[in-house]
Scaffold this motif. Structure first.
Motif, mmCIF file in Angstrom:
data_model
loop_
_atom_site.group_PDB
_atom_site.id
_atom_site.type_symbol
_atom_site.label_atom_id
_atom_site.label_comp_id
_atom_site.label_asym_id
_atom_site.label_seq_id
_atom_site.Cartn_x
_atom_site.Cartn_y
_atom_site.Cartn_z
ATOM 1 N N GLY A 143 0.817 -1.205 0.000
ATOM 2 C CA GLY A 143 0.000 0.000 0.000
ATOM 3 C C GLY A 143 0.852 1.256 0.000
ATOM 4 O O GLY A 143 2.069 1.223 0.194
ATOM 5 N N THR B 71 -3.484 -2.044 8.501
ATOM 6 C CA THR B 71 -3.659 -3.405 8.991
ATOM 7 C C THR B 71 -2.295 -4.008 9.283
ATOM 8 O O THR B 71 -1.362 -3.884 8.473
ATOM 9 C CB THR B 71 -4.387 -4.276 7.957
ATOM 10 O OG1 THR B 71 -5.653 -3.696 7.673
ATOM 11 C CG2 THR B 71 -4.591 -5.699 8.484
ATOM 12 N N THR C 223 -6.779 -4.395 12.815
ATOM 13 C CA THR C 223 -7.180 -3.358 11.877
ATOM 14 C C THR C 223 -7.409 -2.065 12.663
ATOM 15 O O THR C 223 -8.217 -2.020 13.583
ATOM 16 C CB THR C 223 -8.482 -3.745 11.154
ATOM 17 O OG1 THR C 223 -8.264 -4.986 10.453
ATOM 18 C CG2 THR C 223 -8.873 -2.684 10.150
ATOM 19 N N ARG D 265 -0.152 -3.345 5.973
ATOM 20 C CA ARG D 265 -0.846 -2.904 4.767
ATOM 21 C C ARG D 265 -1.498 -1.546 5.024
ATOM 22 O O ARG D 265 -2.298 -1.385 5.951
ATOM 23 C CB ARG D 265 -1.903 -3.920 4.344
ATOM 24 C CG ARG D 265 -2.581 -3.535 3.014
ATOM 25 C CD ARG D 265 -3.534 -4.604 2.501
ATOM 26 N NE ARG D 265 -4.713 -4.742 3.351
ATOM 27 C CZ ARG D 265 -4.963 -5.787 4.124
ATOM 28 N NH1 ARG D 265 -4.095 -6.784 4.186
ATOM 29 N NH2 ARG D 265 -6.056 -5.832 4.860
ATOM 30 N N TYR D 266 -1.157 -0.587 4.168
ATOM 31 C CA TYR D 266 -1.703 0.765 4.277
ATOM 32 C C TYR D 266 -2.870 0.911 3.302
ATOM 33 O O TYR D 266 -2.715 0.722 2.092
ATOM 34 C CB TYR D 266 -0.634 1.810 3.962
ATOM 35 C CG TYR D 266 0.477 1.867 4.982
ATOM 36 C CD1 TYR D 266 0.386 2.703 6.085
ATOM 37 C CD2 TYR D 266 1.628 1.092 4.829
ATOM 38 C CE1 TYR D 266 1.404 2.765 7.025
ATOM 39 C CE2 TYR D 266 2.654 1.149 5.759
ATOM 40 C CZ TYR D 266 2.538 1.982 6.853
ATOM 41 O OH TYR D 266 3.549 2.037 7.781
ATOM 42 N N ASP D 267 -4.035 1.253 3.832
ATOM 43 C CA ASP D 267 -5.211 1.540 3.031
ATOM 44 C C ASP D 267 -5.593 3.009 3.224
ATOM 45 O O ASP D 267 -5.129 3.666 4.171
ATOM 46 C CB ASP D 267 -6.377 0.632 3.439
ATOM 47 C CG ASP D 267 -6.085 -0.836 3.147
ATOM 48 O OD1 ASP D 267 -5.566 -1.116 2.056
ATOM 49 O OD2 ASP D 267 -6.369 -1.689 4.015
ATOM 50 N N ASP E 149 -8.168 4.386 4.453
ATOM 51 C CA ASP E 149 -8.869 4.705 5.693
ATOM 52 C C ASP E 149 -8.413 3.898 6.895
ATOM 53 O O ASP E 149 -8.961 4.071 7.990
ATOM 54 C CB ASP E 149 -10.376 4.500 5.504
ATOM 55 C CG ASP E 149 -10.713 3.071 5.099
ATOM 56 O OD1 ASP E 149 -9.783 2.346 4.686
ATOM 57 O OD2 ASP E 149 -11.895 2.690 5.195
ATOM 58 N N GLN E 150 -7.440 3.009 6.731
ATOM 59 C CA GLN E 150 -6.997 2.189 7.859
ATOM 60 C C GLN E 150 -5.631 1.604 7.573
ATOM 61 O O GLN E 150 -5.155 1.619 6.435
ATOM 62 C CB GLN E 150 -8.001 1.055 8.127
ATOM 63 C CG GLN E 150 -8.094 0.048 6.989
ATOM 64 C CD GLN E 150 -9.135 -1.013 7.224
ATOM 65 O OE1 GLN E 150 -10.068 -0.820 7.984
ATOM 66 N NE2 GLN E 150 -8.982 -2.159 6.573
#
Length: 375
Positions: A277, A322, A369, A315-317, A319-320
């Motif tokens: 991400g 993980t 998360t 993992r970069y999203d 809005d969040q």
């Protein structure tokens, strides 16, 4: 110096009745030009009103009614002018002001009924007096009601102030408890990880016959202990705000994962790190929570997984973020210790979730998360 205590209850009523009776008697004697036996019935009527005032707290309806009737009979009778109305005014006002509204209204109505009967039976000489008495009585009763409402307002204000103070104290105690839990989690994360590494390396140094390997383990112990002291100094320095000569270390974050993984590898647990991400700056609480979850997970793996390997996924999203930590050792999620509870509390504190499961092929998986907008 102690302030004199004012009498309350029946003694206060008796004292008030005595003062009012003295004033009424003095005014009557003054208007009559002296005490005259022919006015004995007038003084008897005064005494009845004063006696009723003295028992107003025990029998409010009876007291106000007796005072109202006796006052009415006094003023329509052939008695000298005086301040007999003062007895009725005090009794009716106190009844209304103290919330004894039935007593105030019944007594007032009884007195006014006598005056109205006098006006109807006796005739015009008393007509103007009745209207004056009516206006005067209404003023007294309304003043009592205003006093009662004012007193109720003050009582409500005091109650709200006390409630606000109690709420502030509870909020302060809650903040203190939360701060203690936060400090406890920080110290646990710092000590548990580093001491576990030191313990593993010390055990390895004892069982390695090759001096070079033993020296390497001792060097790792030295580095881990130095790092432990540095983090403890930083944590305690925040609490004490002393020793400004030594700058505080930056707060742990995902930017320092490489160092954490190197320390874990040195302790004998191979770790593979994967980052996916588009990486973006994280809110400080979320960044710290993610780092501590990875740190505690690797600490548990070093202590409980046995000979194993581990993987860390970040993992970069949009809005969040993980984080997922897995190992292929012999760890089990059937029992939840303080470490897992602490990780779950950290995730919950920022509005996230954390789950732990046993892997089908053996090993342990921790999945967290964390939203980028912390709760």
């Amino acid at each position: 110096m102690r302030k004199p205590r004012l009498p309350r209850g029946p003694r206060a009523d008796i004292l008030l009745a005595a003062v009012v009776g003295a004033l009424v008697a003095f005014s009557t004697v003054w208007h009559a030009g002296g005490f005259r036996p022919v006015h004995a019935r007038a003084y008897a009527m005064m005494a009845v009103g004063v006696a009723a005032l003295a028992i107003r707290r025990r029998a409010p309806v009876l007291a106000v009614t007796v005072v109202g009737v006796s006052t009415a009979y006094y003023y329509i009778g052939p008695f000298p002018d005086g301040a007999e109305m003062l007895t009725f005014a005090v009794t009716s006002y106190l009844a209304a002001a103290q919330g004894q509204r039935v007593a105030a209204y019944v007594g007032t109505a009884a007195g006014l009924a006598i005056f109205a009967w006098a006006e109807f039976a006796v005739g015009p000489p008393h007509g103007g007096r009745f209207l004056g008495v009516l206006a005067w009585v209404l003023v007294v009763v309304i003043a009592g009601e205003v006093t009662r409402y004012h007193r109720a307002y003050l009582d409500e204000a005091r109650r709200r102030v006390a409630e606000a103070e109690r709420t502030r104290e509870e909020e302060s105690r809650r903040h203190v408890t939360e701060e203690r839990l936060r400090i406890a989690r920080e110290l646990h994360d710092v000590l548990a990880h580093k001491i576990s590494l030191i313990n593993v390396q010390a055990g390895a140094a004892l069982h390695r016959r090759d001096p070079e390997q033993a020296y390497a383990a001792l060097s790792a112990i030295k580095d881990a202990s130095k790092e432990t002291l540095r983090e403890l100094r930083a944590t305690l320095g925040v609490l004490r705000q002393v020793d400004e000569a030594q700058p505080l270390a930056p707060a742990p974050s995902l930017d320092h994962l490489d160092e954490l993984i190197d320390q874990t590898k040195t302790a004998g647990l191979p770790v593979d790190l994967t980052v996916s991400g588009e990486r973006a700056p994280l809110p400080s609480p979320v960044d710290l929570a993610a780092y501590r979850i990875v740190q505690e997970s690797l600490t548990n793996a070093v202590r409980h997984a046995g000979p194993a390997t581990a993987t860390v996924l970040v993992r970069y999203d949009p809005d969040q973020v993980t984080v997922e930590i897995a190992d292929d050792g012999r760890g089990s999620a059937t029992t939840e210790g303080n470490g897992i509870r602490g990780m779950r509390e950290r995730a919950t504190a920022v509005g996230g979730t954390l789950t732990t499961t046993n892997r089908p092929g053996g090993g342990f998986l921790i999945h967290a998360t964390l939203p980028l907008t912390p709760a």
